[in-house]
Design a protein around this motif. Structure first.
Motif, PDB file in Angstrom:
ATOM      1  N   VAL A  87      -0.036  13.336  -4.951  1.00 57.52           N
ATOM      2  CA  VAL A  87       1.340  12.375  -5.008  1.00 57.52           C
ATOM      3  C   VAL A  87       2.420  13.377  -4.679  1.00 57.52           C
ATOM      4  N   LEU A 127       4.700  14.802  -1.099  1.00 60.02           N
ATOM      5  CA  LEU A 127       5.232  14.675   0.440  1.00 60.02           C
ATOM      6  C   LEU A 127       4.995  16.169   0.736  1.00 60.02           C
ATOM      7  N   GLU A 158       8.458  -3.844   7.695  1.00 62.63           N
ATOM      8  CA  GLU A 158       7.984  -3.389   6.631  1.00 62.63           C
ATOM      9  C   GLU A 158       8.144  -3.820   5.165  1.00 62.63           C
ATOM     10  N   GLU A 179      10.792  -1.214  -0.073  1.00 61.26           N
ATOM     11  CA  GLU A 179      10.671   0.187  -0.687  1.00 61.26           C
ATOM     12  C   GLU A 179      10.042  -0.013  -2.144  1.00 61.26           C
ATOM     13  N   PRO A 180       9.061   0.654  -2.360  1.00 58.62           N
ATOM     14  CA  PRO A 180       8.255   0.692  -3.641  1.00 58.62           C
ATOM     15  C   PRO A 180       8.883   1.311  -4.726  1.00 58.62           C
ATOM     16  N   GLU A 240       8.208   3.440  -7.015  1.00 59.77           N
ATOM     17  CA  GLU A 240       7.666   5.051  -6.955  1.00 59.77           C
ATOM     18  C   GLU A 240       7.129   5.414  -5.617  1.00 59.77           C
ATOM     19  N   TYR A 241       7.175   6.548  -5.143  1.00 58.38           N
ATOM     20  CA  TYR A 241       6.655   7.115  -3.938  1.00 58.38           C
ATOM     21  C   TYR A 241       5.295   7.639  -4.417  1.00 58.38           C
ATOM     22  N   SER A 242       4.174   7.094  -3.326  1.00 63.62           N
ATOM     23  CA  SER A 242       2.683   7.604  -3.481  1.00 63.62           C
ATOM     24  C   SER A 242       2.280   7.942  -2.176  1.00 63.62           C
ATOM     25  N   TYR A 243       1.585   9.254  -2.038  1.00 61.73           N
ATOM     26  CA  TYR A 243       0.746   9.641  -1.256  1.00 61.73           C
ATOM     27  C   TYR A 243      -0.472   9.898  -1.412  1.00 61.73           C
ATOM     28  N   THR A 292       0.284   6.238   2.392  1.00 62.40           N
ATOM     29  CA  THR A 292       1.732   6.584   2.079  1.00 62.40           C
ATOM     30  C   THR A 292       2.351   5.312   1.604  1.00 62.40           C
ATOM     31  N   ASN A 293       2.335   5.107   0.305  1.00 64.15           N
ATOM     32  CA  ASN A 293       3.159   3.604  -0.185  1.00 64.15           C
ATOM     33  C   ASN A 293       1.986   2.525  -0.035  1.00 64.15           C
TER      34      ASN A 293
END
Length: 438
Positions: A18, A20, A55, A58-59, A61-64, A213-214
């Motif tokens: 999680v 980038l 798109e 925007e969430p 929380e950022y998740s990868y 990604t997200n």
């Protein structure tokens, strides 16, 4: 996909990342990054819905997220497999300069880059096309820029990238080549699916994986060849359309096709350069917004430019190979190599421009209106450079703007020699064939 969905039975090791991998873009530099993880077959082979330009919000929380890695695991071609490291990733950053001659890498040069590019292009499978794009995205190997005292064994590479067209779904390809004295790395769980050992001693690691990604999934495939002469070639293909439209769900090249690319003899650092190989085309741009020019129109202009009389000048490469500029339009930069007249010649063609209204002459510039409404502007400027020794360089530019909005700008200079005369520059810029075909 959320973390609660990412469970794997023992002895699987959760390998979720999680965060980038930083993408550093400095000046004209760019980054090639490959996340090396173990694929999860039931996920990588499932039908995917291509993303669109619409798109989601925007969430919060950022998740990868990348696939979980099973360990212990057997990998074909590997006698020993080492455990993965949490958050393991591999990235490379380059900072671009316009020069190919880097004394730290004597095996590489402009003609060597062209020879490698030609070999790579010739090895693409039938039915795969390179999208019409600027020089740096046309599968042409770029300068080596790293400081060998700071690369820690990972730098010193030249890279080429492009958008590939195969059927109705585009994707991206990046290839980099370097010389290495480092030992071949061990097999690490999550880094490769297979290690292939070829008859000539070449070792190729392949990997087919994905990342999210997200919640938006991207597919990727890679092949890294460790060649007997010390060359290391890495090809990395993704389903990224590269035009902002998102991911297509189809990687344009198979693993076997990537293996064929990285083992092409012409990519090796020791491969000879055929006599007469030219230097690579230079990057160019247009400092004004303009509608995009399609490849068919650019090729019509190429045919005109290739036939323009140039008073016995020798150009490297010849005129007639326009490529898109990042802001729209098309352009080309060539070198005048005629003794005593060495300089830089550029042609930029764009559309959608209003006619200049101020035709007054001042500050080294003149303007005049032709009977058909075309405006011709000429400008001469001088700058003083201090290296390698103090000198004054002169640049001349002719800009022709037609009533249709087509603008042709031809510039000569960037060297100690006298730039080409205005008359010749205007003869190029005012050619009636350099108009938008209807």
């Amino acid at each position: 996909m959320s973390d609660k969905d990412a469970t794997a039975p023992s002895p699987a090791v959760a390998h979720w990342t999680v965060g980038l991998t930083c993408v550093a873009i400095v000046a004209t530099g760019y980054l090639i990054a490959g996340l090396l993880h173990e694929p999860e077959p039931e996920l990588t082979t499932a039908p995917l819905t291509p993303t669109t330009t619409s798109e989601p919000p925007e969430p919060a929380e950022y998740s990868y997220v990348t696939p979980p890695v099973t360990f212990p695991v057997q990998i074909p071609g590997c006698d020993v497999v080492e455990p993965p490291q949490p958050g393991q990733s591999f990235s490379m950053v380059t900072f671009k300069t316009p020069e190919y001659d880097n004394p730290s890498y004597p095996w590489f040069s402009g003609p060597k880059a062209v020879a490698m590019s030609q070999a790579l292009r010739a090895a693409l499978p039938a039915g795969v096309e390179i999208a019409f794009a600027p020089v740096e995205r046309s599968l042409i190997f770029q300068p080596i820029l790293d400081d060998p005292t700071e690369d820690e064994g990972f730098g010193g590479w030249t890279d080429a990238r492009a958008t590939l067209l195969r059927g109705d779904r585009p994707g991206s390809l990046a290839v980099n080549v370097r010389e290495s004295t480092m030992p071949i790395p061990p097999c690490v769980a999550g880094d490769l699916d297979e290690r292939r050992r070829l008859p000539d001693g070449t070792i190729v690691d392949t990997h087919d994986t994905w990342s999210e990604t997200n919640g938006v999934r991207a597919l990727s495939r890679s092949a890294i060849a460790y060649l007997p002469d010390g060359s290391v070639a890495h090809a990395y293909a993704t389903d990224d359309a590269a035009d902002g439209s998102g991911y297509t769900g189809t990687v344009p090249l198979t693993l076997d096709e990537l293996v064929a690319l990285v083992t092409v003899p012409g990519l090796r650092v020791t491969a000879p350069v055929p006599p007469g190989t030219p230097n690579p085309p230079e990057s160019c741009d247009i400092w004004a917004e303009s509608p995009a020019i399609d490849q068919a129109q650019a090729r019509r202009w190429d045919a005109v430019l290739a036939q323009v009389p140039l008073d016995g000048l020798t150009l490297d490469p010849p005129l007639g190979a326009l490529l898109p500029a990042s802001t729209g339009g098309a352009c080309q930069v060539v070198r005048v190599t005629t003794p005593g007249r060495r300089s830089r010649l550029s042609v930029a063609i764009s559309t959608g421009h209003p006619l200049p209204q101020d035709l007054s002459s001042n500050d080294g510039a003149t303007s005049r209106l032709l009977p058909d409404g075309t405006v011709v502007e000429t400008r001469e400027s001088r700058i003083t450079v201090m290296e390698p020794s103090p000198s004054t360089q002169t640049t001349r530019t002719v800009t022709v703007t037609r009533p249709s909005g087509t603008r042709i700008q031809v510039t000569s200079g960037d060297g100690p020699a006298e730039p080409l005369p205005f008359e010749l520059l205007e003869a190029v810029a005012s050619n009636p064939g350099l108009e938008v075909s209807r």
